[in-house]
Write an enzyme that holds these catalytic residues in place. Structure first.
Site, PDB file in Angstrom:
ATOM      1  N   PRO A 295       0.844  -1.146  -0.196  1.00  0.00           N
ATOM      2  CA  PRO A 295       0.012  -0.036   0.034  1.00  0.00           C
ATOM      3  C   PRO A 295       0.965   1.327  -0.124  1.00  0.00           C
ATOM      4  CG  PRO A 295      -0.035  -0.936   2.141  1.00  0.00           C
ATOM      5  CD  PRO A 295       0.834  -1.990   1.121  1.00  0.00           C
TER       6      PRO A 295
ATOM      7  N   GLY B 156       2.020   5.289   0.676  1.00  0.00           N
ATOM      8  CA  GLY B 156       1.721   6.279   1.495  1.00  0.00           C
ATOM      9  C   GLY B 156       1.280   5.813   2.866  1.00  0.00           C
TER      10      GLY B 156
ATOM     11  N   GLY C 174       7.053   1.857   3.590  1.00  0.00           N
ATOM     12  CA  GLY C 174       8.322   2.372   2.910  1.00  0.00           C
ATOM     13  C   GLY C 174       8.120   2.140   1.339  1.00  0.00           C
ATOM     14  N   SER C 175       7.209   2.446   0.772  1.00  0.00           N
ATOM     15  CA  SER C 175       6.797   2.210  -0.547  1.00  0.00           C
ATOM     16  C   SER C 175       7.853   3.139  -1.396  1.00  0.00           C
ATOM     17  CB  SER C 175       5.429   2.698  -1.040  1.00  0.00           C
ATOM     18  OG  SER C 175       4.986   3.714  -0.738  1.00  0.00           O
TER      19      SER C 175
ATOM     20  N   ASP D  96      14.612   3.964   6.045  1.00  0.00           N
ATOM     21  CA  ASP D  96      13.615   3.130   5.091  1.00  0.00           C
ATOM     22  C   ASP D  96      14.566   2.461   3.934  1.00  0.00           C
ATOM     23  OD1 ASP D  96      11.847   4.296   6.805  1.00  0.00           O
ATOM     24  OD2 ASP D  96      10.737   5.035   5.119  1.00  0.00           O
TER      25      ASP D  96
HETATM   26  O1  PMV Z   1       8.175   6.763   5.949  1.00  0.00           O
HETATM   27  P1  PMV Z   1       7.567   6.532   7.149  1.00  0.00           P
HETATM   28  O2  PMV Z   1       6.199   7.025   7.339  1.00  0.00           O
HETATM   29  O3  PMV Z   1       7.779   5.322   7.880  1.00  0.00           O
HETATM   30  O4  PMV Z   1       8.340   7.419   8.202  1.00  0.00           O
HETATM   31  C1  PMV Z   1       9.628   7.107   8.447  1.00  0.00           C
HETATM   32  C2  PMV Z   1      10.157   7.245   9.844  1.00  0.00           C
HETATM   33  C3  PMV Z   1      10.456   8.596  10.264  1.00  0.00           C
HETATM   34  O5  PMV Z   1      11.063   8.403  11.502  1.00  0.00           O
HETATM   35  C4  PMV Z   1       8.997   9.355  10.977  1.00  0.00           C
HETATM   36  C5  PMV Z   1      10.867   9.462   9.482  1.00  0.00           C
HETATM   37  C6  PMV Z   1      12.518   9.141   9.073  1.00  0.00           C
HETATM   38  O6  PMV Z   1      12.875  10.022   8.117  1.00  0.00           O
HETATM   39  O7  PMV Z   1      13.115   8.386   9.748  1.00  0.00           O
END
Ligand code: PMV
Length: 289
Positions: free
Chosen positions: A79, A81, A85-86, A130
């Site tokens: 999914p 957004g 990690g898309s 990510d």
């Molecule tokens: O991409 P997301 O929604 O999994 O967010 C990453 C995690 C955060 O710690 C909120 C941001 C980051 O850059 O590490």
């Protein structure tokens, strides 16, 4: 000639947002991900077919592809957004496919450099967790230092994770900015989150799901305290616990996205989530490369 590459998405098991401030977080690559296929063609480089729709995509492609001559197809089992990690999976798959297209070796440093360039189009100044876990697979304890990112692989037993999709897209940059606006008040909560992660690692490694579940609930409470949860995410955490999960938390930046539940009996949690109108599924760890 076609060049394709797959990269997995991820879940942040503990420590999101804290990782932005130099604390450790724990992320796990998941079995779902993105496949990018590149095919030579006449005319400008462009998307031929994509299961994702994001206005930043065209710009992201051009950070690693030439302006002319490449048709790009993107297939996704993630999914988008939702904090899974898309964009990182896309970045790593695109980095790998672009190297293959140029006839170059899959050099990890170069994949990392290309993936980070793509990630920055989507996330501005991401911590890097990510795309690092997407590149390496498995589970990683990751933290940033002045001399760059540090990480260590963490050997975890199979975790009984149910992902519940809130159906709402979260905006990572907005959530990170919101936490930044709360500094220094949020500082203590973020430091506590880091201590919680390190205190929970032994339970994670030995599969003590009751202890890990409690830690996830505490991690969620700290994310509430720094202002990134929502009434809907809180409701999904409660739904999971009422259905027998030992704990649950939002995963990723918050504001929307997914909740992860630790559910030794996943069917009950999936059933309750679906009955309430939410998509829910089990996901395992994508193995380390
Ligand atoms: O991409 P997301 O929604 O999994 O967010 C990453 C995690 C955060 O710690 C909120 C941001 C980051 O850059 O590490």
């Amino acid at each position: 000639m076609m060049h394709s590459a797959f990269a997995p998405g991820k879940l942040i098991l503990m420590g999101e947002h804290a990782v932005v401030y130099g604390h450790p977080a724990l992320a796990m690559a998941v079995e779902r991900g993105m496949t990018v296929s590149l095919k030579d063609r006449k005319g400008p480089t462009a998307l031929v077919n994509a299961q994702i729709n994001d206005p930043r995509l065209a710009q992201a492609l051009l950070t690693v592809l030439p302006e002319e001559g490449v048709g790009v197809t993107i297939n996704s089992t993630l999914p988008t957004g939702r904090g899974m990690g898309s964009s990182a999976a896309l970045a790593v798959a695109l980095g790998r496919a672009s190297l293959a297209r140029e006839g170059l070796e899959a050099d990890p440093a170069e994949i990392n450099r290309r993936a980070f360039k793509v990630e920055r189009v989507f996330h501005g100044t991401p911590s890097g967790i990510d795309h690092t876990v997407s590149m390496l697979g498995g589970a990683l304890r990751y933290w940033r230092t002045e001399s760059g990112p540090q990480f260590e692989a963490v050997d975890l037993p199979p975790l009984p994770i149910v992902v519940i999709d809130s159906g709402i897209a979260g905006n990572t940059a907005e959530m990170v900015a919101q936490v930044a606006a709360k500094q220094p008040a949020a500082h203590r909560d973020l430091a506590e989150m880091a201590n919680l992660l390190d205190g929970t690692l032994p339970a994670l490694k030995k599969g003590d799901w009751v202890a890990v579940g409690h830690a996830w609930l505490e991690n969620h409470r700290l994310l509430q305290a720094v202002g990134v949860s929502t009434p809907l995410l809180d409701r999904l955490v409660r739904l999971a616990v009422d259905a027998g999960a030992t704990g649950a938390k939002l995963a990723g930046a918050g504001g929307g996205g997914v909740v992860i539940a630790l559910a030794p009996e996943p069917e009950a949690v999936i059933g309750q989530a679906e009955a309430a109108g939410f998509n829910a599924f089990v996901t395992g760890c994508y193995p380390s490369r």
